[in-house]
Design a protein around this motif. Structure first.
Motif, PDB file in Angstrom:
ATOM      1  N   TRP A 106       0.806  -1.219   0.000  1.00 45.86           N
ATOM      2  CA  TRP A 106       0.000   0.000   0.000  1.00 45.86           C
ATOM      3  C   TRP A 106       0.846   1.279   0.000  1.00 45.86           C
ATOM      4  O   TRP A 106       0.421   2.317  -0.482  1.00 45.86           O
ATOM      5  N   ASN A 107       2.078   1.203   0.498  1.00 46.45           N
ATOM      6  CA  ASN A 107       2.906   2.410   0.615  1.00 46.45           C
ATOM      7  C   ASN A 107       4.018   2.461  -0.441  1.00 46.45           C
ATOM      8  O   ASN A 107       4.940   3.264  -0.328  1.00 46.45           O
ATOM      9  N   GLU A 108       3.921   1.652  -1.481  1.00 50.70           N
ATOM     10  CA  GLU A 108       4.928   1.652  -2.558  1.00 50.70           C
ATOM     11  C   GLU A 108       4.836   2.951  -3.343  1.00 50.70           C
ATOM     12  O   GLU A 108       3.755   3.454  -3.615  1.00 50.70           O
ATOM     13  N   ASP A 109       5.974   3.505  -3.731  1.00 53.79           N
ATOM     14  CA  ASP A 109       6.016   4.747  -4.511  1.00 53.79           C
ATOM     15  C   ASP A 109       5.516   4.518  -5.932  1.00 53.79           C
ATOM     16  O   ASP A 109       5.778   3.476  -6.538  1.00 53.79           O
ATOM     17  N   ILE A 110       4.840   5.529  -6.468  1.00 51.46           N
ATOM     18  CA  ILE A 110       4.266   5.433  -7.812  1.00 51.46           C
ATOM     19  C   ILE A 110       5.342   5.198  -8.871  1.00 51.46           C
ATOM     20  O   ILE A 110       5.122   4.494  -9.854  1.00 51.46           O
ATOM     21  N   GLU A 111       6.516   5.760  -8.674  1.00 50.80           N
ATOM     22  CA  GLU A 111       7.600   5.566  -9.633  1.00 50.80           C
ATOM     23  C   GLU A 111       7.983   4.077  -9.730  1.00 50.80           C
ATOM     24  O   GLU A 111       8.210   3.549 -10.810  1.00 50.80           O
ATOM     25  N   ASN A 112       8.025   3.396  -8.595  1.00 47.44           N
ATOM     26  CA  ASN A 112       8.323   1.964  -8.591  1.00 47.44           C
ATOM     27  C   ASN A 112       7.176   1.154  -9.195  1.00 47.44           C
ATOM     28  O   ASN A 112       7.399   0.140  -9.851  1.00 47.44           O
ATOM     29  N   ILE A 113       5.959   1.607  -8.949  1.00 50.19           N
ATOM     30  CA  ILE A 113       4.788   0.937  -9.516  1.00 50.19           C
ATOM     31  C   ILE A 113       4.822   1.021 -11.040  1.00 50.19           C
ATOM     32  O   ILE A 113       4.627   0.023 -11.735  1.00 50.19           O
ATOM     33  N   ALA A 114       5.104   2.225 -11.570  1.00 48.19           N
ATOM     34  CA  ALA A 114       5.199   2.407 -13.020  1.00 48.19           C
ATOM     35  C   ALA A 114       6.300   1.522 -13.600  1.00 48.19           C
ATOM     36  O   ALA A 114       6.111   0.885 -14.643  1.00 48.19           O
ATOM     37  N   ALA A 115       7.430   1.448 -12.915  1.00 48.60           N
ATOM     38  CA  ALA A 115       8.537   0.615 -13.388  1.00 48.60           C
ATOM     39  C   ALA A 115       8.140  -0.851 -13.408  1.00 48.60           C
ATOM     40  O   ALA A 115       8.444  -1.580 -14.369  1.00 48.60           O
ATOM     41  N   THR A 116       7.457  -1.305 -12.382  1.00 44.87           N
ATOM     42  CA  THR A 116       7.032  -2.710 -12.311  1.00 44.87           C
ATOM     43  C   THR A 116       6.039  -3.041 -13.415  1.00 44.87           C
ATOM     44  O   THR A 116       6.168  -4.061 -14.093  1.00 44.87           O
ATOM     45  N   LEU A 117       5.042  -2.177 -13.618  1.00 41.96           N
ATOM     46  CA  LEU A 117       4.054  -2.409 -14.673  1.00 41.96           C
ATOM     47  C   LEU A 117       4.730  -2.463 -16.041  1.00 41.96           C
ATOM     48  O   LEU A 117       4.391  -3.311 -16.874  1.00 41.96           O
ATOM     49  N   GLY A 118       5.687  -1.571 -16.268  1.00 37.52           N
ATOM     50  CA  GLY A 118       6.376  -1.533 -17.554  1.00 37.52           C
ATOM     51  C   GLY A 118       7.323  -2.700 -17.751  1.00 37.52           C
ATOM     52  O   GLY A 118       7.304  -3.370 -18.779  1.00 37.52           O
ATOM     53  N   LYS A 119       8.148  -2.963 -16.766  1.00 34.21           N
ATOM     54  CA  LYS A 119       9.155  -4.020 -16.890  1.00 34.21           C
ATOM     55  C   LYS A 119       8.517  -5.397 -16.990  1.00 34.21           C
ATOM     56  O   LYS A 119       8.922  -6.233 -17.787  1.00 34.21           O
ATOM     57  N   ARG A 120       7.498  -5.644 -16.180  1.00 37.19           N
ATOM     58  CA  ARG A 120       6.853  -6.968 -16.164  1.00 37.19           C
ATOM     59  C   ARG A 120       5.816  -7.130 -17.262  1.00 37.19           C
ATOM     60  O   ARG A 120       5.268  -8.203 -17.447  1.00 37.19           O
ATOM     61  N   GLN A 121       5.494  -6.040 -17.952  1.00 35.52           N
ATOM     62  CA  GLN A 121       4.496  -6.032 -19.018  1.00 35.52           C
ATOM     63  C   GLN A 121       3.162  -6.609 -18.544  1.00 35.52           C
ATOM     64  O   GLN A 121       2.580  -7.498 -19.161  1.00 35.52           O
ATOM     65  N   ILE A 122       2.708  -6.081 -17.422  1.00 35.87           N
ATOM     66  CA  ILE A 122       1.415  -6.486 -16.881  1.00 35.87           C
ATOM     67  C   ILE A 122       0.489  -5.279 -16.851  1.00 35.87           C
ATOM     68  O   ILE A 122       0.941  -4.134 -16.893  1.00 35.87           O
ATOM     69  N   LYS A 123      -0.798  -5.544 -16.772  1.00 37.39           N
ATOM     70  CA  LYS A 123      -1.788  -4.474 -16.835  1.00 37.39           C
ATOM     71  C   LYS A 123      -2.211  -3.949 -15.471  1.00 37.39           C
ATOM     72  O   LYS A 123      -2.588  -2.798 -15.345  1.00 37.39           O
ATOM     73  N   LYS A 124      -2.173  -4.826 -14.462  1.00 38.79           N
ATOM     74  CA  LYS A 124      -2.686  -4.448 -13.146  1.00 38.79           C
ATOM     75  C   LYS A 124      -1.814  -5.016 -12.046  1.00 38.79           C
ATOM     76  O   LYS A 124      -1.221  -6.074 -12.201  1.00 38.79           O
ATOM     77  N   LEU A 125      -1.795  -4.302 -10.931  1.00 41.58           N
ATOM     78  CA  LEU A 125      -1.074  -4.766  -9.745  1.00 41.58           C
ATOM     79  C   LEU A 125      -2.018  -4.765  -8.555  1.00 41.58           C
ATOM     80  O   LEU A 125      -2.550  -3.718  -8.185  1.00 41.58           O
ATOM     81  N   PRO A 126      -2.233  -5.907  -7.947  1.00 40.81           N
ATOM     82  CA  PRO A 126      -2.990  -5.921  -6.698  1.00 40.81           C
ATOM     83  C   PRO A 126      -2.184  -5.184  -5.609  1.00 40.81           C
ATOM     84  O   PRO A 126      -0.959  -5.239  -5.595  1.00 40.81           O
ATOM     85  N   VAL A 127      -2.899  -4.508  -4.743  1.00 44.68           N
ATOM     86  CA  VAL A 127      -2.281  -3.776  -3.637  1.00 44.68           C
ATOM     87  C   VAL A 127      -2.691  -4.461  -2.347  1.00 44.68           C
ATOM     88  O   VAL A 127      -3.868  -4.760  -2.145  1.00 44.68           O
TER      89      VAL A 127
END
Length: 151
Positions: A106-127
């Motif tokens: 829940w407290n992950e930074d948006i910059e890391n979230i964007a990197a994860t979505l892009g690098k892993r090529q996934i559409k959604k991340l459960p929080v």
């Protein structure tokens, strides 16, 4: 900015005891393409997407190695497609879903979230918070946040 600031609190999900049929019904009803799979304690145990289902209903070739180490391919019958789809729809969701789930706290930074979505090529991340599902973040959520904040 953290996950909790941009996540969607309304999360469509299925239970680990549900069938693929119920998953497809949720996809169609809510115009979504993936959902977390949870247990009775709201813990994320898997994730199922339309791609996971597609891999199962598509035509498959059975490959085996014979006694002389030659690879043989046995092509599936096209006329068994309907039968295969019916069987898949009745499967338990865990037979099709991915058990290794990419998720964020829940407290992950948006910059890391964007990197994860892009690098892993996934559409959604459960929080999750304290091991429990509390929200979901999509690529669109990140893009909307960036657009409204910086443009």
């Amino acid at each position: 900015m953290q996950a909790q600031d941009i996540m969607n609190n309304v999360v469509f999900k299925v239970k680990e005891t549900d069938t693929v049929r119920l998953v497809v019904e949720k996809f169609l009803e809510h115009h979504i393409s993936g959902v977390p799979v949870i247990n009775n304690n709201d813990e994320i145990v898997a994730y199922i997407s339309d791609g996971d289902i597609m891999r199962h209903i598509g035509k498959h070739d059975d490959i085996f190695i014979d006694s002389f180490f030659f690879i043989n391919v046995v092509h599936g019958d096209d006329d068994k497609f309907e039968e295969r789809v019916k069987k898949i729809l009745d499967l338990n969701v865990l037979k099709v879903a991915k058990k290794t789930v990419v998720k964020v706290e829940w407290n992950e930074d948006i910059e890391n979230i964007a990197a994860t979505l892009g690098k892993r090529q996934i559409k959604k991340l459960p929080v999750e918070r304290d091991g429990k599902l509390i929200g979901i973040i999509s690529r669109g959520d990140v893009i909307r946040h960036v657009f409204h904040t910086f443009i």
